[in-house]
Design an enzyme around this catalytic site. Structure first.
Site, PDB file in Angstrom:
ATOM      1  N   GLU A   1      -2.909  13.553  -0.918  1.00 32.03           N
ATOM      2  CA  GLU A   1      -2.591  12.433  -0.029  1.00 32.03           C
ATOM      3  C   GLU A   1      -3.728  11.408   0.002  1.00 32.03           C
ATOM      4  O   GLU A   1      -3.494  10.201   0.055  1.00 32.03           O
ATOM      5  CB  GLU A   1      -2.330  12.949   1.396  1.00 32.03           C
ATOM      6  CG  GLU A   1      -1.028  13.706   1.547  1.00 32.03           C
ATOM      7  CD  GLU A   1       0.173  12.882   1.135  1.00 32.03           C
ATOM      8  OE1 GLU A   1       0.175  11.663   1.396  1.00 32.03           O
ATOM      9  OE2 GLU A   1       1.089  13.451   0.534  1.00 32.03           O
TER      10      GLU A   1
ATOM     11  N   ASP B   1       0.837  -1.212   0.000  1.00 26.76           N
ATOM     12  CA  ASP B   1       0.000   0.000   0.000  1.00 26.76           C
ATOM     13  C   ASP B   1       0.874   1.267   0.000  1.00 26.76           C
ATOM     14  O   ASP B   1       0.518   2.274  -0.625  1.00 26.76           O
ATOM     15  CB  ASP B   1      -1.030   0.009   1.140  1.00 26.76           C
ATOM     16  CG  ASP B   1      -0.454  -0.271   2.523  1.00 26.76           C
ATOM     17  OD1 ASP B   1       0.782  -0.424   2.642  1.00 26.76           O
ATOM     18  OD2 ASP B   1      -1.250  -0.336   3.485  1.00 26.76           O
TER      19      ASP B   1
ATOM     20  N   HIS C   1      -1.368  15.746   5.553  1.00 29.41           N
ATOM     21  CA  HIS C   1      -1.579  14.395   6.088  1.00 29.41           C
ATOM     22  C   HIS C   1      -2.620  14.423   7.201  1.00 29.41           C
ATOM     23  O   HIS C   1      -3.381  13.493   7.380  1.00 29.41           O
ATOM     24  CB  HIS C   1      -0.268  13.819   6.632  1.00 29.41           C
ATOM     25  CG  HIS C   1       0.781  13.638   5.579  1.00 29.41           C
ATOM     26  ND1 HIS C   1       1.833  14.505   5.423  1.00 29.41           N
ATOM     27  CD2 HIS C   1       0.913  12.707   4.615  1.00 29.41           C
ATOM     28  CE1 HIS C   1       2.570  14.102   4.414  1.00 29.41           C
ATOM     29  NE2 HIS C   1       2.045  13.024   3.897  1.00 29.41           N
TER      30      HIS C   1
ATOM     31  N   HIS D   1       1.380   9.187  -6.175  1.00 35.62           N
ATOM     32  CA  HIS D   1       1.818  10.588  -6.224  1.00 35.62           C
ATOM     33  C   HIS D   1       2.405  10.906  -7.602  1.00 35.62           C
ATOM     34  O   HIS D   1       2.215  12.005  -8.138  1.00 35.62           O
ATOM     35  CB  HIS D   1       2.869  10.867  -5.146  1.00 35.62           C
ATOM     36  CG  HIS D   1       2.285  11.141  -3.782  1.00 35.62           C
ATOM     37  ND1 HIS D   1       1.217  11.993  -3.585  1.00 35.62           N
ATOM     38  CD2 HIS D   1       2.630  10.689  -2.558  1.00 35.62           C
ATOM     39  CE1 HIS D   1       0.933  12.046  -2.289  1.00 35.62           C
ATOM     40  NE2 HIS D   1       1.768  11.264  -1.641  1.00 35.62           N
TER      41      HIS D   1
ATOM     42  N   HIS E   1       0.900   4.044  -2.788  1.00 39.38           N
ATOM     43  CA  HIS E   1       0.715   5.443  -2.399  1.00 39.38           C
ATOM     44  C   HIS E   1       1.761   6.323  -3.095  1.00 39.38           C
ATOM     45  O   HIS E   1       1.424   7.309  -3.754  1.00 39.38           O
ATOM     46  CB  HIS E   1       0.822   5.548  -0.875  1.00 39.38           C
ATOM     47  CG  HIS E   1       0.775   6.937  -0.330  1.00 39.38           C
ATOM     48  ND1 HIS E   1      -0.308   7.423   0.372  1.00 39.38           N
ATOM     49  CD2 HIS E   1       1.674   7.954  -0.367  1.00 39.38           C
ATOM     50  CE1 HIS E   1      -0.079   8.672   0.730  1.00 39.38           C
ATOM     51  NE2 HIS E   1       1.131   9.020   0.308  1.00 39.38           N
ATOM     52  N   GLU E   2       3.043   5.953  -2.937  1.00 39.38           N
ATOM     53  CA  GLU E   2       4.107   6.796  -3.497  1.00 39.38           C
ATOM     54  C   GLU E   2       4.015   6.860  -5.021  1.00 39.38           C
ATOM     55  O   GLU E   2       4.180   7.919  -5.624  1.00 39.38           O
ATOM     56  CB  GLU E   2       5.484   6.283  -3.065  1.00 39.38           C
ATOM     57  CG  GLU E   2       5.699   6.218  -1.551  1.00 39.38           C
ATOM     58  CD  GLU E   2       5.373   7.504  -0.819  1.00 39.38           C
ATOM     59  OE1 GLU E   2       5.412   8.578  -1.449  1.00 39.38           O
ATOM     60  OE2 GLU E   2       5.053   7.440   0.385  1.00 39.38           O
TER      61      GLU E   2
HETATM   62 ZN   LIG Z   1       1.951  10.970   0.323  1.00 36.53          ZN
END
Ligand SMILES: [Zn+2]
Length: 920
Positions: free
Chosen positions: A440, A412, A508, A420, A416-417
């Site tokens: 985010e 995950d 975040h 981005h 996520h990265e």
């Molecule tokens: Zn992030």
């Protein structure tokens, strides 16, 4: 110069600035004709009016014929409806055309203003059908119709760079720092603001805070920092509270290069993963028979580098030239490949790639199969880096050790990265405020979706919503997870009101409000439909400055484009409702203060208050920061105080009758400098008092006919105190050599300040008072600790004193202006004594801002800076306001009335209270 104050152009100023959230939430009432077209019963509005522009934000439900290639057809469509769109097609340039699996084309345009790109201004046109049947089905985005800002810079190039470097707040980071020129950019809002965009990277000094990279926009007309935010938010996917205090790192630089060359042959091998299991991996075989973690089986080459503990300082500016992809002499990689995280990073990059390709029809992060690069096991001063980042060119995974695996172990987090990266190549959501929180949230949504899909976890599984739960070696998944997407947070109940100084405006801290809504949608619809829906919103509807409500509208518009039926569209709308994401949510937050000016737009508003009047900087209308004045009771309309001369007017002081401030920018001869100006609050001529091209003039103060200010030599740093009485030329007050004054205060013929110097390398400080009538020093209070925030009020000198050493708390002290006695107003052993504080005072009360510090469990609204008030003679402090968000820059008026900047609503507002709230 003007003699008559001009009315403030709006009570709700609109421009980009202090909080990008403010700019993102520009509030301009929809034109009635447009608003009336939106239906109350249809979950997808047919037309959403734009804010701060005459161009609509979204138009759906069209079926208008458009012939030709997509870009030409889209431009012709916009040109054919000037009344609807108010767009000049000549200001648009295509940035991308997205082709969906169902044949739909989305043309994404960037707006230019006189040849200069406008930040976040993208307009999208959606085409369906083919040939003669091709139709425009919808259009939307951001196009700003009110831009009149100049398009050529007034400030010299080298000076712009100097201002950009000033965005590094830690002075240690300044040495060796670089500023990469990214060209001119217009910031939208009102008339717009011409800026020069720099990417500022801190220097590589071991004593530094971790290296940082910031995007800095310097006003090219007046040399002010108009906007600055971290390039990318680090520690974006870290595990729970235990690791949140760990070092955050962002390595940034030229695009990572890939060593894959003609000598490489696709091959396979085995490698141990982070759990020590040997698993098959795709590799590239070199002519000498060795293998590298280079996967050549997809359109994009996937390459994984193992830093094997090399220090992050080696990576400033990109991958070191001598670093090769993870290599093994045989097809079977050694144990360190697993413990460093290289194997998992390599495998997870492939899984994420396949998810985007097979499920959503996307070839890699850029959609065109550009190389995908991962780096693992970089360290900071010998310690693992407890986070994972996407730095614009590659993924970097830290971690590892007795408690944690490498962060690369978590699919995950990899998803996520890498998401981005997808966002950067599509909607380009800016990393700040609500927009950054949505960035985010989308990364969390897809990271989670990729993991549960690949691992076959049902959405009903109690662990399905955990994020980053697999990086811990010990403990339960629940205790390890950094976030959970089913935390049920809502805007109205949970939005953390902070300015850009903390977590880039809460990117975040506020993300699960939005990702929670998306996760609910994935649970309610089937997961595949939800993934396509969110992906379509990201690639076809979102634009770089969108806020939560824009995000809701984008997902609903995508749902209509996917032909979701009305019941499912309603369930999507209900998911956003459940998280409080609906138009106007900010106004539902209970606040106990009265707003005098909403959504302040400059980074240096610093309100000054006295005698029932406020004076504050704002950048509405003209583009250059201007000063406005109004009544502290909110009666009447604020009026502009500063002349419209192209200079920056900010950081004023007032005694309730007149204001004084530094004007910064080109003088009448076009040379850059600072001039101290003064003007009566009720109108009358603006008078120049003192000008300099070599000294920076600041901390200006006024009391009756007296004006005082500091003049700092830009070369030597030497700072003088200058005072003018009744309009005479300023004279310099005596100050011992090497003593540096600050916190200037002026009242009834007395000047006070705090002073710092060193004796044998030991820091010393003092609070001092000087009489302008006698020309002599009248009081001096020395401390081996730190004295700041000196203030003349109620016939006394007040200051904040922080003892030397590791003591955590500061005292508020008061001394007679004749130097006879100093007493504690709030002693260090009071339970209310703040760690650090800034003071403001009337003749009866002291108000202080107690800076917050992060609680062990992470930031909460309660921990953000708050205001406290106590009698000037001492007593128990009480809360000024129970507003839950950040409260900064307090300015006392008469008695207990105080004004301050409040970030509770996700905007930054100037607000007032007549008396303290006492208990909250
Ligand atoms: Zn992030």
């Amino acid at each position: 110069m003007e003699d008559t104050p001009v009315p403030h152009p709006s009570r709700t100023p609109k421009a980009l600035g202090l909080a990008v959230t403010a700019a993102l939430s520009l509030t301009l009432a929809a034109p009635p004709a447009l608003a009336a077209q939106a239906s109350d019963t249809d979950p997808v509005p047919a037309l959403v009016a734009g804010r701060d522009t005459a161009t609509p934000r979204l138009v759906t439900g069209l079926a208008e014929r458009a012939e030709g290639a997509p870009v030409a057809a889209a431009l012709a469509h916009l040109a054919a409806h000037p009344e609807r769109y108010r767009i000049d097609p000549g200001q648009l340039t295509e940035v991308a055309t997205e082709r969906a699996a169902d044949g739909r084309r989305t043309v994404r345009f960037q707006q230019y203003h006189g040849g200069v790109p406008v930040l976040g201004a993208q307009y999208l046109v959606h085409l369906v059908g083919d040939g003669a049947d091709q139709r425009v089905e919808s259009a939307g985005g951001k196009y700003f119709t009110g831009l009149t800002a100049p398009t050529t810079a007034a400030v010299p190039e080298a000076m712009l760079r100097g201002f950009a470097l000033g965005a590094l707040t830690d002075p240690r980071a300044r040495s060796g720092a670089t500023a990469e020129d990214r060209g001119p950019v217009v910031l939208p809002g009102g008339a717009g603001r011409l800026t020069r965009h720099f990417t500022v990277r801190s220097g590589a000094d071991r004593s530094d805070a971790p290296p940082t990279t910031r995007e800095v926009y310097v006003d090219a007309t007046v040399g002010d920092i108009a906007l600055a935010h971290d390039t990318r938010a680090p520690s974006s996917a870290g595990p729970g509270p235990a690791a949140t205090a760990a070092t955050a790192t962002a390595v940034s630089g030229p695009a990572a290069t890939v060593a894959a060359g003609p000598g490489l042959e696709p091959a396979t091998g085995t490698a141990p993963d982070a759990h020590g299991r040997r698993v098959p991996v795709n590799t590239a075989r070199l002519p000498d028979g060795s293998h590298q973690l280079v996967d050549l089986t997809r359109r994009a080459t996937i390459t994984t580098y193992d830093a094997a503990g090399r220090d992050l300082l080696d990576f400033i500016g990109g991958l070191p030239a001598d670093l090769r992809p993870a290599t093994s002499p045989t097809a079977d990689f050694p144990a360190a490949t697993g413990t460093d995280g290289a194997t998992d990073a390599h495998l997870n990059a492939g899984i994420v790639y396949d998810f985007y390709r097979d499920r959503l029809g996307r070839e890699g992060l850029d959609g065109k199969g550009a190389p995908i690069v991962s780096l693992v096991a970089m360290t900071n001063d010998g310690a693992p880096i407890m986070n994972a980042t996407w730095d614009g060119t590659m993924m970097s995974y830290g971690g590892g050790g007795p408690t944690y695996h490498s962060f690369a172990v978590a699919l995950d987090i990899a998803g996520h990265e890498m998401t981005h990266g997808v966002i950067e190549h599509t909607a380009g959501l800016v990393n700040a405020g609500q927009t950054g929180a949505m960035n985010e949230a989308l990364a969390d949504y897809f990271g989670n979706a990729i993991e549960v899909t690949a691992r076959g976890v049902a959405m009903t599984d109690p662990k399905a919503a955990l994020f980053g739960e697999s990086v811990c070696r010990t403990g339960t998944p629940e205790s390890c997870a950094g976030r959970r997407l089913d935390d049920r947070r809502t805007t109205v109940r949970d939005y953390l009101g902070t300015d850009l100084g903390l977590d880039a405006g809460g990117v975040h801290l506020n993300s699960t409000i939005f990702s929670g809504a998306l996760w609910d949608i994935r649970r309610t619809l089937d997961p595949l439909t939800a993934d396509r829906l969110v992906y379509r919103a990201l690639t076809e509807y979102l634009t770089p400055l969108d806020d939560f409500v824009d995000g809701r509208n984008a997902v609903l518009a995508a749902g209509r484009a996917l032909n979701l039926d009305r019941a499912r569209l309603r369930s999507v709308a209900a998911a956003f409702d459940a998280h409080g994401i609906r138009a106007g949510w900010e106004s539902e937050l209970g606040v106990d203060s009265r707003a005098l000016v909403r959504a302040i737009s400059t980074s240096t508003p610093a309100p000054a208050v006295a005698g029932g009047r406020w004076v504050m900087g704002d950048s509405t209308g003209t583009g250059a920061p201007a000063l406005y004045t109004g009544s502290t009771t909110g009666t009447g309309t604020p009026v502009r105080l500063s002349p419209e001369d192209g200079r920056r007017h900010s950081r004023a002081a007032t005694d309730g009758k007149a204001a004084v401030w530094p004007a910064v920018g080109p003088d009448s001869e076009g040379r850059f400098g600072t001039e101290v100006l003064t003007r009566p609050l009720d109108g009358g001529p603006v008078r120049g008092l003192f000008a300099s091209r070599t000294e920076q003039l600041g901390e200006v103060r006024i009391s009756g006919g007296d004006i005082a200010f500091l003049a700092e030599d830009q070369e030597t740093g030497r700072t003088r105190i200058l005072v003018s009485r009744d309009g005479a030329a300023p004279v310099e007050l005596p100050l011992p050599e090497g003593h540096r004054p600050s916190d200037l205060t002026l009242r009834d013929g007395l000047v006070g300040w705090s002073e710092r110097w060193t004796v044998d390398g030991q820091p010393r400080s003092a609070a001092a008072v000087h009489s302008l009538t006698t020309g002599r020093a009248t009081a001096r209070y020395e401390s081996s600790g730190t004295i700041n925030s000196t203030l003349l009020a109620g016939g006394r000198l007040l200051w904040v004193e922080t003892p030397a050493g590791p003591a955590a708390r500061s005292a508020i002290r008061s001394g007679a202006t004749d130097g006879s006695a100093a007493v504690d107003v709030l002693p260090t052993d009071s339970p209310y004594a703040p760690a650090t504080a800034t003071l403001t005072a009337s003749d009866r009360t002291i108000t202080f801002q107690a800076s917050g510090s992060e609680p062990a469990g992470g930031w909460t609204n309660a921990a953000l800076p708050k205001l406290w008030q106590l009698p000037i003679t001492g007593g128990t402090p009480v809360r000024v306001s129970c507003n839950r968000g950040g409260q900064v820059e307090p300015a006392a008026d008469r008695d207990s009335r105080v004004l301050w900047l409040d970030a509770t609503t996700g905007h930054t507002d100037l607000v007032v209270r007549e008396r303290p709230a006492t208990s909250c």
